[in-house]
Design a protein around this motif. Structure first.
Motif, PDB file in Angstrom:
ATOM      1  N   SER A  53       0.823  -1.205   0.000  1.00 56.82           N
ATOM      2  CA  SER A  53       0.000   0.000   0.000  1.00 56.82           C
ATOM      3  C   SER A  53       0.855   1.253   0.000  1.00 56.82           C
ATOM      4  O   SER A  53       2.013   1.234   0.447  1.00 56.82           O
ATOM      5  CB  SER A  53      -0.909  -0.007   1.234  1.00 56.82           C
ATOM      6  OG  SER A  53      -1.725   1.146   1.301  1.00 56.82           O
ATOM      7  N   CYS A 101      -7.223   1.269  -5.829  1.00 58.41           N
ATOM      8  CA  CYS A 101      -6.154   0.320  -6.124  1.00 58.41           C
ATOM      9  C   CYS A 101      -5.714   0.480  -7.583  1.00 58.41           C
ATOM     10  O   CYS A 101      -6.559   0.492  -8.489  1.00 58.41           O
ATOM     11  CB  CYS A 101      -6.628  -1.112  -5.871  1.00 58.41           C
ATOM     12  SG  CYS A 101      -5.297  -2.345  -5.880  1.00 58.41           S
ATOM     13  N   GLN A 140      -2.476  -0.600  -3.221  1.00 53.76           N
ATOM     14  CA  GLN A 140      -3.643   0.012  -2.587  1.00 53.76           C
ATOM     15  C   GLN A 140      -3.271   1.411  -2.085  1.00 53.76           C
ATOM     16  O   GLN A 140      -2.440   1.578  -1.205  1.00 53.76           O
ATOM     17  CB  GLN A 140      -4.119  -0.838  -1.403  1.00 53.76           C
ATOM     18  CG  GLN A 140      -5.323  -0.279  -0.674  1.00 53.76           C
ATOM     19  CD  GLN A 140      -6.562  -0.271  -1.544  1.00 53.76           C
ATOM     20  OE1 GLN A 140      -6.983  -1.317  -2.046  1.00 53.76           O
ATOM     21  NE2 GLN A 140      -7.151   0.898  -1.736  1.00 53.76           N
ATOM     22  N   PHE A 200      -8.093  -3.604   4.604  1.00 52.57           N
ATOM     23  CA  PHE A 200      -7.641  -4.043   3.294  1.00 52.57           C
ATOM     24  C   PHE A 200      -6.908  -5.379   3.440  1.00 52.57           C
ATOM     25  O   PHE A 200      -6.071  -5.538   4.329  1.00 52.57           O
ATOM     26  CB  PHE A 200      -6.721  -3.001   2.651  1.00 52.57           C
ATOM     27  CG  PHE A 200      -7.343  -1.624   2.590  1.00 52.57           C
ATOM     28  CD1 PHE A 200      -8.178  -1.271   1.557  1.00 52.57           C
ATOM     29  CD2 PHE A 200      -7.089  -0.703   3.598  1.00 52.57           C
ATOM     30  CE1 PHE A 200      -8.751  -0.018   1.509  1.00 52.57           C
ATOM     31  CE2 PHE A 200      -7.657   0.554   3.571  1.00 52.57           C
ATOM     32  CZ  PHE A 200      -8.494   0.917   2.518  1.00 52.57           C
TER      33      PHE A 200
END
Length: 445
Positions: free
Chosen positions: A363, A376, A381, A443
């Motif tokens: 991420s 995303c 992400q 997530f």
């Protein structure tokens, strides 16, 4: 406010206060370092002791409290002493409850961060917008730290608004770093586009610099990189990283702009308007990634590398850095050479991630846009965090997200912050928000 008495109370005003020796309460007005009048109440006891109370202190704004005693032997007052203030009790109780609620969702093996971003601290008392409440929000992040749930705490940039004179902004930035550094929990910090004070330069000096080339580094990086838990490859770029077990967090500098002065004494680049990552920092990122076998990685920065539609998020090299993170996840070998017509931001670097079979970038987390969002792109992400700075609903620059919160001074909507938990075993990223923030975003990777 800057709590330096020499800046806050001039000699003439102190001499006037000498005459207040009869018990009682008296209204006085003091001038702060920005030349603004601040209403105070002067309390005098029967022993001639003096206590200066800002009349708006209950809101956590305006100036500090001062006290001085009187020497009956020498018939004169002693020096004024600034009195430390306790935390706002409603914030302390709120954050204690918040920590208790999320604690069952955290595990000892995970890496847990306390994060604020975009505090836009400035030397002004403001009930509806940016002001000295920015510093207070950082002090209250320390309240969350005291609950014992954090491994690291930090700031993702725009610590200051950059709209005060240079010496005042420097004092505020230094105080923010000192506040983050005052507990045992190590801190991290990303540079924001307001942190070079270009907002003031643009408004008052037409881009003549109020910060020098090493001002930010001397105030921030010296203390940041003195911590043994925070690692770096050089002092210059602003890239740092830290680990816990399999988890690695990399902090990027998205205001990586050269400090160049033109022949007429102006800055070539306004940092406030130029988001960028240059070749040396990208080379360091490649090195860190090549040494990240087995690491589950979260990258932090001030500004988003890409927008939700996949287009460029920075002025220079945001997409290139994103492509580098994707190449790491795909175990690729190649050369990063994005097209650029500006030689100050050109990049031409080889990379080889073919041996990093077990590492993964999960991420990219940032602030800057004063909103919340998540999207995303190519398996990375993106998680955007809301600004801690107060944005009242009636200001032109208040974002739609913050206008919906109807943020108010003296309530839990005044501030916004996050606890981010990274769990390598469950491969889960949890983002818990407090104040004007989403309570929970999860997530899976």
């Amino acid at each position: 406010m800057i709590n330096k008495l020499s800046n806050f109370l001039n000699k003439q005003r102190l001499n006037q206060l000498e005459h207040y020796r009869h018990p009682g309460f008296f209204k006085v007005t003091l001038t702060n370092e920005n030349g603004k009048k601040v209403p105070y109440t002067l309390a005098v006891t029967r022993q001639h002791q003096q206590l200066l109370l800002p009349r708006q202190k209950a809101d956590g704004l305006t100036g500090p409290l001062y006290f001085r005693s009187y020497s009956s032997y020498f018939k004169r007052y002693n020096s004024l002493t600034e009195l430390p203030l306790g935390a706002r009790q409603f914030v302390k109780a709120y954050l204690q409850t918040f920590a208790e609620q999320i604690n069952p969702k955290l595990t000892p093996a995970s890496l847990t961060l306390g994060v604020v971003t975009d505090t836009h601290d400035k030397a002004d008392a403001n009930y509806t917008y940016y002001g000295s409440n920015g510093q207070q929000h950082i002090e209250e992040l320390n309240l969350l730290d005291q609950t014992g749930i954090l491994d690291f705490k930090g700031h993702l940039g725009d610590a200051i608004d950059g709209s005060d004179p240079g010496n005042i902004s420097q004092a505020h930035l230094g105080k923010i770093v000192a506040t983050l550094n005052q507990d045992k929990t190590p801190f991290f910090m990303a540079k924001g586009n307001h942190d070079e004070n270009d907002k003031y330069d643009e408004k008052f000096f037409h881009n003549y610099p109020s910060f020098q080339a090493n001002t930010y580094g001397n105030l921030v990086y010296k203390k940041l990189l003195a911590q043994p838990q925070i690692k770096q490859l050089s002092y210059e770029t602003g890239l740092s990283y830290f680990d816990k077990g399999q988890i690695r967090v990399i902090v990027l500098n998205t205001s990586d702009v050269p400090y160049l002065i033109t022949a007429n004494g102006l800055k070539k680049y306004d940092v406030k308007l130029t988001l960028a990552i240059r070749q040396q920092q990208i080379a360091e990122l490649i090195t860190v990634l090549q040494q990240s076998a087995g690491k589950q990685i979260v990258v932090l920065g001030h500004a988003n590398l890409l927008k939700a539609d996949g287009s460029e998020g920075l002025q220079f090299n945001g997409h290139a850095v994103h492509e580098l993170l994707v190449a790491f996840n795909r175990h690729l070998k190649g050369r990063l050479c994005p097209k650029s017509t500006n030689p100050d931001f050109s990049v031409d670097l080889p990379f080889d991630f073919s041996q990093q079979q077990s590492g993964q970038v999960w991420s990219y987390i940032c602030g800057h846009l004063h909103t919340e969002n998540n999207y995303c792109v190519d398996g990375i992400q993106y998680v955007l965090l809301n600004c801690s700075a107060l944005m009242g609903p009636k200001h032109q620059l208040t974002t739609k997200y913050n206008r919906a919160w109807n943020r108010q001074q003296g309530t839990i909507t005044e501030f916004a912050g996050y606890v981010i938990d990274i769990n390598a075993q469950s491969r889960q990223l949890q983002v818990f928000g407090y104040g004007a923030a989403s309570p929970e975003r999860v997530f899976q990777f």
